[in-house]
Design an enzyme around this catalytic site. Structure first.
Site, mmCIF file in Angstrom:
data_model
loop_
_atom_site.group_PDB
_atom_site.id
_atom_site.type_symbol
_atom_site.label_atom_id
_atom_site.label_comp_id
_atom_site.label_asym_id
_atom_site.label_seq_id
_atom_site.Cartn_x
_atom_site.Cartn_y
_atom_site.Cartn_z
ATOM 1 C CB CYS B 86 44.051 45.963 40.318
ATOM 2 S SG CYS B 86 44.724 46.033 38.647
ATOM 3 C CG HIS B 194 47.560 43.021 42.264
ATOM 4 N ND1 HIS B 194 46.273 42.532 42.176
ATOM 5 C CD2 HIS B 194 47.787 43.693 41.112
ATOM 6 C CE1 HIS B 194 45.740 42.891 41.022
ATOM 7 N NE2 HIS B 194 46.634 43.597 40.352
ATOM 8 C CD GLU B 196 45.847 40.655 45.235
ATOM 9 O OE1 GLU B 196 46.138 41.715 45.827
ATOM 10 O OE2 GLU B 196 45.462 40.616 44.049
#
Lengths: 90, 218
Positions: B86, B194, B196
């Protein structure tokens, strides 16, 4: 050292879609403004700089514009540079 | 085997990445303050999401000058792996480690949702845990994720097989549905989604694990 005043105008390249400009254009027509065929949003950066002469000021500001203020991948920039005394009204 | 997560003023996914790499995957992980230049003993580095330096001027434009990034360029030139997520992807393009730029989403919306993506290249090890063409789901959360580049750069990305991830349903107007790209050498990956945030079934999916595990792959 003489003072100089500069304005750097950063604009999205014409090939890059400007959704904020399009939205503003649409709002302008709702305000009743007719005839706008182009509305693009950019940035204007006001700078006062000390330099030994106009050429030095110009080279510093060109470096600044090209390497930091604008991203050449998506943006163009123009530089308007004057001795400070000429632009004190700004 | 240790990975580093760069922390800029305004990063807000640094701890999420730490939670995923250390907490979920058990990979030794440490934070790297943006003013440090010591990347000793690190196997890979993550530039996390967020709003580094308030996104002032342009996303990633100020972060580019952080001392840690001078060391990062050397790290990359020596073959070190770097993942930009990002805002981290935006920084990598501003830094010139990846080509192109990320611009305002087509519809001006900040989009925060889980989206389907296609694994579009098997050239690098980043997607070793996936099949070519496999559809995966990852969350996106960005206002400026519309990937843009010149037609010459796009052709080069395609010729080099550097388009790593594409959106199945383009949410933001990115050219050629691009969601993530690698550099030519293949050791740098930038992606808007993302990984994560997709490392625990309780949070809706685990498709991010395979990407983060690749931080330690060869």
């Amino acid at each position: 050292m003489p003072n100089f005043h500069a304005k750097v105008q950063v604009s999205l390249r014409t090939s890059v879609l400007d959704p904020a400009g399009e939205a503003t254009k649409s709002a302008a027509s709702k305000l009743g403004i007719k005839g706008i065929s182009k509305l693009r949003i950019g940035k204007a950066i006001d700078i006062d700089i000390e330099a030994s002469d106009l050429n030095e000021a110009k080279s510093q500001l060109e470096l600044l514009s090209d390497r930091l203020l604008a991203n050449p991948v998506i943006e163009d920039w123009t530089l308007d540079l004057n001795p400070a005394s000429l632009s004190s009204s700004n | 085997m240790t990975i580093g997560i760069v922390v800029f003023p305004g990063s807000n996914c640094d701890r999420d990445v730490f939670w995923a790499t250390k907490g979920c995957l058990g990979i030794p992980t440490r934070f790297l303050w943006h003013e440090s230049t010591d990347l000793e003993n690190l196997d890979a580095i993550v530039l996390p999401g967020g709003f580094s330096y308030g996104d002032y001027l342009r996303c990633g434009a100020i972060a580019r000058f952080a001392p840690v990034l001078s060391s990062l360029i050397e790290f990359v030139n020596n073959g070190g792996k770097v993942l930009g997520i990002c805002n981290g992807f935006q920084i990598l393009t501003e830094l010139g480690l990846l080509q192109g730029a990320l611009t305002r989403n087509k519809d001006l919306l900040f989009i925060c949702e889980t989206v389907p993506l296609l694994v579009s290249s098997k050239r690098t090890k980043w997607f070793a845990n996936f099949q070519y063409g496999e559809e995966i789901s990852l969350p996106i959360a960005h206002g400026e994720g519309r990937y843009q580049c010149s037609s010459d750069v796009l052709k080069k990305l395609e010729d080099d097989d550097s388009i790593a991830l594409r959106y199945s349903k383009n949410p933001n107007g990115s050219i050629n549905d691009i969601a993530g790209i690698t550099n030519k050498a293949g050791n740098v990956l930038g992606m808007m989604p993302h990984p994560e945030r997709a490392c625990d079934k309780k949070l809706g999916g685990i498709d991010g694990r395979g990407i983060l595990e690749a931080l330690l792959g060869n």
